[in-house]
Design an enzyme around this catalytic site. Structure first.
Site, mmCIF file in Angstrom:
data_model
loop_
_atom_site.group_PDB
_atom_site.id
_atom_site.type_symbol
_atom_site.label_atom_id
_atom_site.label_comp_id
_atom_site.label_asym_id
_atom_site.label_seq_id
_atom_site.Cartn_x
_atom_site.Cartn_y
_atom_site.Cartn_z
ATOM 1 N N ALA A 55 -14.951 12.224 18.775
ATOM 2 C CA ALA A 55 -16.015 11.230 18.534
ATOM 3 C C ALA A 55 -16.687 10.853 19.855
ATOM 4 C CB ALA A 55 -15.418 9.995 17.874
ATOM 5 N N GLU A 56 -17.967 10.512 19.761
ATOM 6 C CA GLU A 56 -18.668 10.023 20.959
ATOM 7 C C GLU A 56 -18.401 8.534 21.155
ATOM 8 O OE1 GLU A 56 -20.352 12.417 18.930
ATOM 9 O OE2 GLU A 56 -19.619 13.703 20.556
ATOM 10 N N ARG A 62 -18.962 16.173 10.398
ATOM 11 C CA ARG A 62 -19.586 16.688 11.612
ATOM 12 C C ARG A 62 -20.465 17.911 11.289
ATOM 13 N NH1 ARG A 62 -18.097 17.071 16.876
ATOM 14 N NH2 ARG A 62 -16.104 16.125 16.459
ATOM 15 N N THR A 92 3.436 2.615 5.993
ATOM 16 C CA THR A 92 2.047 2.175 5.814
ATOM 17 C C THR A 92 1.156 3.035 6.693
ATOM 18 O OG1 THR A 92 0.431 0.453 6.353
ATOM 19 C CG2 THR A 92 2.534 0.288 7.480
ATOM 20 N N GLU A 129 -11.982 -0.301 10.013
ATOM 21 C CA GLU A 129 -12.473 -1.274 9.018
ATOM 22 C C GLU A 129 -12.340 -2.716 9.508
ATOM 23 O OE1 GLU A 129 -10.246 -1.230 5.318
ATOM 24 O OE2 GLU A 129 -8.337 -1.544 6.307
ATOM 25 N N GLY A 161 0.838 -1.215 0.000
ATOM 26 C CA GLY A 161 0.000 0.000 0.000
ATOM 27 C C GLY A 161 0.865 1.254 0.000
ATOM 28 N N ASP A 196 0.893 -0.454 11.842
ATOM 29 C CA ASP A 196 0.664 -1.756 12.481
ATOM 30 C C ASP A 196 1.920 -2.624 12.525
ATOM 31 O OD1 ASP A 196 0.906 -2.233 9.784
ATOM 32 O OD2 ASP A 196 -0.837 -3.545 9.636
ATOM 33 N N ARG A 225 -28.044 14.521 12.860
ATOM 34 C CA ARG A 225 -27.893 13.115 12.485
ATOM 35 C C ARG A 225 -26.743 12.463 13.240
ATOM 36 N NH1 ARG A 225 -28.117 13.799 5.978
ATOM 37 N NH2 ARG A 225 -30.339 13.385 5.695
ATOM 38 N N ASP A 283 5.230 -5.135 6.562
ATOM 39 C CA ASP A 283 5.949 -6.360 6.937
ATOM 40 C C ASP A 283 5.909 -7.442 5.864
ATOM 41 O OD1 ASP A 283 3.292 -6.599 7.452
ATOM 42 O OD2 ASP A 283 3.499 -7.339 9.495
ATOM 43 N N ASP A 311 -1.331 2.155 8.126
ATOM 44 C CA ASP A 311 -1.961 1.358 9.188
ATOM 45 C C ASP A 311 -1.260 1.483 10.544
ATOM 46 O OD1 ASP A 311 -3.550 0.521 7.122
ATOM 47 O OD2 ASP A 311 -2.535 -1.395 6.857
ATOM 48 N N ARG A 343 -6.575 -1.943 8.236
ATOM 49 C CA ARG A 343 -6.554 -3.406 8.224
ATOM 50 C C ARG A 343 -7.017 -3.939 9.580
ATOM 51 N NH1 ARG A 343 -4.357 -6.117 3.844
ATOM 52 N NH2 ARG A 343 -3.184 -4.425 2.912
ATOM 53 N N ARG A 368 1.458 -5.290 -5.226
ATOM 54 C CA ARG A 368 1.464 -6.416 -4.277
ATOM 55 C C ARG A 368 1.727 -7.641 -5.150
ATOM 56 N NH1 ARG A 368 -0.909 -3.950 0.263
ATOM 57 N NH2 ARG A 368 -2.714 -2.617 -0.149
ATOM 58 N N SER A 369 2.972 -8.119 -5.111
ATOM 59 C CA SER A 369 3.389 -9.133 -6.090
ATOM 60 C C SER A 369 3.132 -10.557 -5.609
ATOM 61 C CB SER A 369 4.874 -8.960 -6.386
ATOM 62 O OG SER A 369 5.315 -9.976 -7.249
ATOM 63 N N MET A 419 -9.510 3.191 7.437
ATOM 64 C CA MET A 419 -8.711 2.013 7.066
ATOM 65 C C MET A 419 -7.877 1.565 8.270
ATOM 66 S SD MET A 419 -7.232 2.454 3.240
ATOM 67 C CE MET A 419 -8.213 1.971 1.824
HETATM 68 O O1 F6P Z 1 -2.272 -1.438 4.213
HETATM 69 C C1 F6P Z 1 -2.773 -0.223 3.736
HETATM 70 C C2 F6P Z 1 -4.222 -0.365 3.344
HETATM 71 O O2 F6P Z 1 -4.652 0.886 2.856
HETATM 72 C C3 F6P Z 1 -5.151 -0.884 4.424
HETATM 73 O O3 F6P Z 1 -5.499 0.092 5.372
HETATM 74 C C4 F6P Z 1 -6.312 -1.376 3.616
HETATM 75 O O4 F6P Z 1 -7.033 -2.373 4.293
HETATM 76 C C5 F6P Z 1 -5.632 -1.920 2.387
HETATM 77 O O5 F6P Z 1 -4.350 -1.310 2.310
HETATM 78 C C6 F6P Z 1 -6.378 -1.685 1.103
HETATM 79 O O6 F6P Z 1 -5.676 -2.307 0.088
HETATM 80 P P1 F6P Z 1 -5.950 -2.072 -1.458
HETATM 81 O O7 F6P Z 1 -5.410 -0.734 -1.841
HETATM 82 O O8 F6P Z 1 -5.217 -3.181 -2.110
HETATM 83 O O9 F6P Z 1 -7.441 -2.103 -1.638
#
Ligand code: F6P
Length: 321
Positions: free
Chosen positions: A186-187, A154, A125, A222, A10, A129, A162, A102, A127, A171, A71-72, A169
């Site tokens: 955020a609540e 907001r 990334t 997500e 990504g 993570d 509402r 990773d 994420d 992951r 992503r190979s 995102m």
């Molecule tokens: O790892 C980065 C990320 O944007 C994640 O947050 C998300 O789940 C995923 O890649 C989306 O991947 P793609 O761009 O392949 O849809």
């Protein structure tokens, strides 16, 4: 022998300033820099070029990666890795710097075991993570994009009284959602790392509506896969008309923030300074911990999963019950 840089997995903001610094700094140090386009796929296909300053002129402020990414699946196969190695040999490249997550690091570790090509990985990334580092390139820009979007959503939620459910995102990691929930007011915050108590939240929010609350902001990661369930809950149980926004790939783009530009420059400078000193290892990952750069082995990075700091999870308690 030269060093090549590639971006993999990504994409994220901060990759372009990193690529620019790589080329400019290699020339300052008298090292020949190479560019590999299209990530690991480009390594297999030989999309490699000797870098010039003009390849990286005017890219520092742009999101994404001018080297493109992939992503190979082919890289999992030995025959394609061999093809990739032959391409590097043609250009006399014996060291790689990879910006990615990773999965990309694991792929290059296998590549080292096959052919002995050493590398340095830079965590990049949105994420955030990756175990072992406090920061991954691109996170600050993604958080600022989420902030802009949440502020805008907001506004309209308040105008219509509402609820809004905003999906980020990340992951399986709740970092983006948690930090956004804490910084955007955020609540409710729903992330894989925390269990929510919907009954208690229902009572609390209904009471707040009676006392005059006009809108409700819910931020959901997500990875929980709970976005639609939260919309239904707000409408049916809490009793407020609700719209969902899945922020999606806007979070991956956009001009890098000052912080990501600076981190890009620092990550790359550290990598280029150290890459000739890593002879005892197959490859190392640069981590940023407690404000300092250092190296960790890939085995260490893969030995556990990233955990969000406990103090942040503690502060979020009022958004889960
Ligand atoms: O790892 C980065 C990320 O944007 C994640 O947050 C998300 O789940 C995923 O890649 C989306 O991947 P793609 O761009 O392949 O849809």
């Amino acid at each position: 022998m030269g060093i090549a840089i590639l971006t993999s997995g990504g994409d994220c903001a901060g990759m372009n300033p990193a690529i620019k610094q790589f080329v400019d700094y290699c020339y300052i140090k008298g090292i020949q820099p190479y560019l590999i386009y299209d990530g690991l796929e480009g390594l297999i296909d030989g999309n490699i070029k000797k870098a010039t300053h003009s390849d990286v002129a005017g890219i520092l402020h742009q999101g994404g990666t001018v080297l493109r990414s992939s992503r190979s699946k082919r890289f999992f196969e030995y025959s394609y890795r061999k093809q990739a190695y032959e391409n590097l040999t043609k250009y006399e490249i014996n060291k790689l710097i990879i910006l990615g997550g990773d999965g990309s690091f694991r792929a290059l570790k296998q590549f080292y075991h096959d052919f002995g090509v050493k590398f340095i990985g830079i965590p990049a990334t949105i994420d955030n993570d990756i175990f072992g580092t406090d920061y991954c390139l691109g996170v600050d820009t993604a958080l600022n994009i989420i902030r802009n979007s949440t502020d805008a959503i907001r506004d309209t939620s308040a105008s219509f009284r509402r609820g809004c459910v905003i999906e980020t995102m990340g992951r399986d990691c709740g970092y983006l959602a948690l930090i956004s929930a804490l910084t955007c007011g955020a609540e409710v915050c729903v992330i894989p790392e925390l269990e929510i108590d919907l009954n208690s939240l229902t009572k609390k929010l209904k009471n707040q509506i009676l006392l005059g609350r006009q809108y409700i902001v819910v931020i959901v990661a997500e990875g929980t896969k709970k976005t639609q369930q939260l919309v239904d809950w707000l409408e049916n149980d809490v009793g407020i008309e609700t719209r969902a926004t899945i922020l999606g790939h806007v979070q991956r783009g956009g001009n890098p923030t000052v912080y990501d530009r600076l981190m890009a420059v620092e990550f790359i400078t550290f990598a280029v300074d150290k890459i000739f000193e890593i002879d005892s290892h197959e490859g190392l990952i640069i981590v940023h911990k407690n404000g300092r750069f250092s190296f960790e082995t890939i085995d260490y990075i893969n030995s556990s999963t990233y955990t969000i700091k406990q103090n942040l999870l503690d502060i979020a308690q009022n958004m889960i019950k």
